[in-house]
Design a protein around this motif. Structure first.
Motif, short mmCIF file in Angstrom:
data_model
loop_
_atom_site.label_atom_id
_atom_site.label_comp_id
_atom_site.label_asym_id
_atom_site.label_seq_id
_atom_site.Cartn_x
_atom_site.Cartn_y
_atom_site.Cartn_z
N ASP A 384 -5.52 43.51 4.80
CA ASP A 384 -6.32 43.72 6.01
C ASP A 384 -5.34 43.78 7.19
O ASP A 384 -4.54 42.86 7.38
CB ASP A 384 -7.30 42.57 6.20
CG ASP A 384 -8.26 42.82 7.35
OD1 ASP A 384 -7.90 43.60 8.26
OD2 ASP A 384 -9.36 42.22 7.36
N PRO A 385 -5.36 44.86 7.98
CA PRO A 385 -4.44 44.94 9.12
C PRO A 385 -4.56 43.76 10.07
O PRO A 385 -3.60 43.43 10.77
CB PRO A 385 -4.85 46.26 9.80
CG PRO A 385 -5.48 47.07 8.72
CD PRO A 385 -6.18 46.07 7.84
N ALA A 386 -5.73 43.14 10.10
CA ALA A 386 -5.91 42.01 11.02
C ALA A 386 -5.16 40.77 10.55
O ALA A 386 -4.60 40.02 11.35
CB ALA A 386 -7.40 41.69 11.18
N VAL A 410 3.67 36.02 8.82
CA VAL A 410 2.30 35.58 8.52
C VAL A 410 2.31 34.56 7.38
O VAL A 410 1.64 33.52 7.44
CB VAL A 410 1.42 36.78 8.15
CG1 VAL A 410 0.06 36.31 7.63
CG2 VAL A 410 1.24 37.70 9.36
N ILE A 411 3.08 34.84 6.33
CA ILE A 411 3.11 33.96 5.16
C ILE A 411 3.84 32.66 5.47
O ILE A 411 3.45 31.58 5.00
CB ILE A 411 3.79 34.67 3.97
CG1 ILE A 411 3.05 35.98 3.65
CG2 ILE A 411 3.81 33.77 2.74
CD1 ILE A 411 1.59 35.83 3.33
N GLY A 412 4.90 32.73 6.25
CA GLY A 412 5.67 31.54 6.58
C GLY A 412 4.82 30.41 7.13
O GLY A 412 4.84 29.28 6.59
N LEU A 525 0.96 46.25 15.11
CA LEU A 525 -0.38 46.12 14.56
C LEU A 525 -1.17 47.38 14.92
O LEU A 525 -0.84 48.07 15.89
CB LEU A 525 -1.07 44.89 15.13
CG LEU A 525 -0.40 43.54 14.83
CD1 LEU A 525 -1.09 42.43 15.59
CD2 LEU A 525 -0.41 43.26 13.35
N PRO A 526 -2.23 47.69 14.16
CA PRO A 526 -3.00 48.90 14.47
C PRO A 526 -3.49 48.95 15.92
O PRO A 526 -3.45 50.01 16.55
CB PRO A 526 -4.17 48.81 13.48
CG PRO A 526 -3.62 48.06 12.32
CD PRO A 526 -2.70 47.04 12.92
N GLU A 527 -3.93 47.81 16.44
CA GLU A 527 -4.42 47.82 17.82
C GLU A 527 -3.28 48.05 18.83
O GLU A 527 -3.53 48.45 19.97
CB GLU A 527 -5.16 46.53 18.15
CG GLU A 527 -4.35 45.25 17.93
CD GLU A 527 -4.53 44.66 16.55
OE1 GLU A 527 -4.32 43.44 16.39
OE2 GLU A 527 -4.90 45.42 15.63
N ASP A 528 -2.05 47.79 18.41
CA ASP A 528 -0.91 48.01 19.30
C ASP A 528 -0.68 49.50 19.57
O ASP A 528 -0.13 49.87 20.61
CB ASP A 528 0.37 47.42 18.70
CG ASP A 528 0.34 45.90 18.64
OD1 ASP A 528 -0.40 45.30 19.45
OD2 ASP A 528 1.03 45.32 17.79
N GLY A 549 -5.25 55.65 9.54
CA GLY A 549 -6.25 54.64 9.21
C GLY A 549 -7.40 54.57 10.20
O GLY A 549 -7.35 55.13 11.29
N VAL A 550 -8.44 53.83 9.81
CA VAL A 550 -9.60 53.66 10.68
C VAL A 550 -9.20 52.98 11.98
O VAL A 550 -9.73 53.27 13.05
CB VAL A 550 -10.70 52.87 9.94
CG1 VAL A 550 -10.23 51.49 9.55
CG2 VAL A 550 -11.96 52.75 10.81
N ASN A 551 -8.24 52.05 11.90
CA ASN A 551 -7.81 51.36 13.10
C ASN A 551 -6.95 52.21 14.01
O ASN A 551 -6.64 51.83 15.14
CB ASN A 551 -7.06 50.07 12.73
CG ASN A 551 -7.98 49.03 12.13
OD1 ASN A 551 -8.91 48.58 12.77
ND2 ASN A 551 -7.74 48.69 10.88
#
Length: 793
Positions: A384-386, A410-412, A525-528, A549-551
């Motif tokens: 998920d891009p979010a 994100v995983i860290g 990020l997509p919103e960026d 993509g959709v975003n």
């Protein structure tokens, strides 16, 4: 909760009398064919406007109203012949415009047929991608993020978040899962689900399928510029009309003739041929683009491409080959090895998503038999891009156990690393990223105790043609920036390989204040992407944006030229101005060149329109003031306008050379250059008129001379303005040459034989034509430094 219009009644359920479909096999090919025959294609047939009504519209506009008023006045004055001829010309002009618009519409219809909404349909036990028009009631359809729901569905598996704003007005997404409906035209924002088709076409709940190819009715930059120029011309002409009327009243000239003359001056200011010329020019270019793998969804996008000076490009699949392969594995946990890291990454992947990242991990994991003893999976959450991660949930030793992969930053935090572990993660990520690999961190363990296992690097090498295409775009004045979700080091490595530069930024803070200082945008990020496009536009750049993509849809719509790449989702295609059918930037290079060709044609039209309008209205106005009579009849004005428009419409198909730099419309420069050229043209027209007058011609013969001057100088002027080089350097298109030759021959015959005007000696007709050609050659010499001075490309 889904908002449903109060007045809507329950739909006719097409599938109510059909047997249920096996969810694992779907319909057979025969069953689908029978249902397609019974229910028809999954489309809503447009209600065509009758041709007679489209034709009548040509007579219901300000310019036709003026000409119709002239016809009425001519009839009242007893000039029946003149009124009949003007009416015939009005009808003929309407027929020509109607025919050209129909030609453009036919071209667009062919173009739109290539822009399909696709659907994943289960037929004969096999998933396949079909055009949405082929979906029938009872089909099993699978939708996922980025899709537009192709028909009304009853979901039975999975869960999705649906954007139904266009259908219901409800701004918030609606969650739908097993047992819930998904209506035609909804946009899948998140998740995946399967459903059975309950209705298609006109029988869907909202009575229509999603309209993906939207031709924007908003005027383009070019249209706004031309109309701004025309507004100035009309104001200028209105001032001259007031002067003529005042003069006529003072000298007691006939009121009816004065009124007709005043209307004709105003008609001369209006670009009657503009809509047909613009539509034809862009439609013809769109068809040429379609043959080269670029589908145009909005006509203004063709012309906007001429002004684009900045392109923000996706990396994956556009600059790179989109063929991810495992480039390296670095274990970081005590007791962990490369196989353990790769196995956990594979357990956080799912082949059903067809995500390139997942496939790149699963292929080597299966080749090494790392999944033979995989635990039982309870759930899977695709990327998920979010959240920037994917996750598999399993049962291990009677407990829930998670395998997670995603961006290292994100995983860290999910693993609650200490300083030493975080330092190791950063170092491992930097090492792999420096080789141009996309780095994913991998973690596994119980839900409340995830352990960082290591990182994997996935390599997506640059496309062989990418560096060369970027260089060609740069030479055309288009700067290419890369936007990628990769780490800064990965982006820099790719940027070096492609010759794009090494200045890497994140799309936030100071970087968006001065985006031109960034060659590459990383961790995007997509919103960026929307923010990047806006930042470029605030800095004065005409911006293109590629996305899939959709975003990406908001950024594609925000950009002057939104470009959906070959692998784009339906939503991205709907938002974009053009859709590429082949991977890479080759299509962008093509549309830039075609856009500049359209710009050059419309620049010729605009310069010629300004020049001719100034010449006509000033010449005719001062003719009245100096001679005390009208130097041309209303009938000849109409004939002249018709002959000139017929020639200028041919500019839409002219052979031109695209400019080497991005093109923008500058009203002041256009008006200045055209104004100076008009002064010279006026001088030449006056000299030709004085020569004819010295021959002792009668007043009505001199009206014919004025008619020839205004037609012949318009014809030669088009060839002067159509390029920056000498007028003979580039041959015109066959249609333009035919239109010019036809105009000259017909007008000469009318003047020589005295049809609809006073006859002239053939030597006078030839003299006016020869003088117009000589003047054009002189004007061509002056044009080049003038264009340089006013920066007219």
């Amino acid at each position: 909760m889904t908002a449903v219009p109060k007045v809507r009644t329950a739909p006719v359920r097409q599938a109510s009398d059909l047997p249920p479909t096996d969810h694992t096999q779907g319909l057979t090919r025969l069953e689908a064919a029978q249902r397609l025959q019974r229910f028809g294609p999954n489309v809503i047939a447009d209600k065509p406007v009758p041709a007679w009504r489209q034709l009548l519209v040509k007579f219901w506009a300000p310019v036709p109203w003026m000409l119709e008023a002239v016809i009425v006045l001519q009839v009242l004055l007893g000039r029946v012949t003149e009124s009949i001829v003007i009416a015939a010309l009005l009808v003929f002009n309407a027929l020509v415009a109607f025919a050209q618009e129909q030609r453009a519409k036919d071209a667009l219809t062919l173009l739109r047929k290539q822009l399909h909404v696709n659907a994943r349909v289960l037929r004969d036990g096999r998933w396949q991608v079909l055009a949405a028009e082929q979906v029938v009631p009872g089909d099993i359809v699978h939708v996922r993020a980025g899709d537009i729901v192709p028909a009304d569905l009853a979901l039975f598996d999975g869960a999705v978040s649906l954007d139904q704003a266009a259908l219901t007005g409800e701004s918030l997404p609606v969650d739908a899962g097993s047992g819930k409906p998904a209506w035609t035209g909804s946009i899948v924002r998140q998740g995946e689900a399967s459903g059975s088709v309950t209705a298609t076409g006109a029988h869907t709940f909202f009575g229509r399928t999603a309209e993906l190819v939207r031709n924007s009715n908003a005027p383009s930059h070019m249209q706004r510029t031309i109309f701004a120029i025309v507004k100035r011309l009309v104001i200028f002409d209105a001032g001259l009309v007031v002067l003529v009327v005042a003069f006529a009243l003072w000298h007691h000239l006939p009121l009816a003739d004065t009124t007709i003359f005043a209307l004709m001056l105003l008609v001369a200011s209006v670009p009657v041929a503009l809509p047909a010329t613009y539509t034809l020019a862009t439609a013809v270019s769109s068809l040429q683009l379609a043959r080269q793998g670029v589908l145009v969804t909005r006509l203004p996008a063709v012309e906007e491409a001429a002004a684009m000076d900045t392109l923000v490009s996706d990396k994956t699949g556009t600059l790179t080959q989109n063929t991810l392969t495992l480039a390296g594995v670095t274990p970081l946990a005590a007791g962990s090895d490369a196989n353990a890291v790769l196995r956990a990454a594979a357990l956080a992947s799912d082949e059903a998503t067809q995500d390139p990242l997942d496939l790149a991990v699963l292929t080597p994991a299966r080749a090494q038999a790392l999944l033979k003893d995989a635990p039982q999976r309870q759930a899977f959450h695709p990327f998920d891009p979010a959240t920037r991660r994917s996750e598999g949930v399993y049962t291990v030793d009677a407990q829930l156990w998670r395998a997670v992969k995603g961006a290292a930053n994100v995983i860290g935090p999910l693993c609650k690393l200490d300083a030493t572990q975080q330092s190791m993660l950063n170092a491992a990520e930097k090492t792999l990223a420096a080789r141009g690999a996309r780095v994913l961190a991998v973690a596994a363990g119980p839900a409340d105790a995830l352990q960082l296992l290591g990182v994997i690097g996935l390599s997506d090498p640059p496309r062989p043609d990418a560096a060369n295409l970027i260089q060609q775009l740069t030479q055309l004045g288009v700067r290419v920036h890369m936007a990628t979700g990769d780490a800064l080091e990965t982006a820099r490595a790719i940027g070096v390989q492609l010759g794009m530069g090494t200045r890497v930024c994140e799309a936030r803070g100071e970087s968006l204040q001065h985006p031109e200082n960034c060659d590459l945008f990383a961790r995007v990020l997509p919103e960026d992407k929307h923010a990047i496009v806006q930042a470029m536009q605030r800095s004065g750049h005409v911006t293109g944006m590629t996305g899939d993509g959709v975003n990406d849809a908001p950024a594609l719509r925000q950009a002057e030229l939104g470009i959906a790449v070959a692998s784009a989702t339906d939503v991205a295609k709907a938002a974009a101005g053009v859709v590429l059918t082949a991977p890479g930037l080759g299509g962008v290079l093509t549309v830039v060149r075609r856009g500049r060709e359209v710009h050059r044609r419309m620049l010729t039209y605009t310069l010629n329109k300004v020049l001719r309008t100034l010449v006509i209205v000033v010449f005719l106005t001062f003719g009245v003031l100096l001679t005390g009579q009208f130097v041309i009849s209303p009938l000849l004005i109409v004939l002249m306008l018709f002959a000139n428009d017929f020639a200028t419409m041919s500019i839409a198909t002219d052979r031109v050379l695209p400019a080497a730099r991005p093109q923008r419309w500058q009203v002041g420069r256009l008006m200045g250059a055209a104004g100076l050229l008009a002064m010279l043209s006026l001088l030449a027209s006056l000299l030709i008129y004085l020569w004819a007058r010295a021959l002792g011609l009668s007043a009505v013969q001199l009206q014919t001379v004025v008619f020839l001057i205004l037609v012949f100088t318009n014809q030669t002027g088009i060839y002067v303005l159509r390029n920056d080089a000498p007028m003979w350097r580039l041959a015109p298109s066959r249609w333009m040459a035919a239109a010019s030759l036809g105009d000259i021959v017909i007008v000469s015959l009318l003047a020589g034989f005295g049809i609809l005007m006073a006859a002239l000696p053939w030597v006078v007709v030839g003299g006016v034509l020869l003088a117009s050609v000589v003047f054009a050659l002189l004007l061509d010499l002056i044009k080049r430094p003038l264009f340089t001075r006013f920066h007219i490309a």
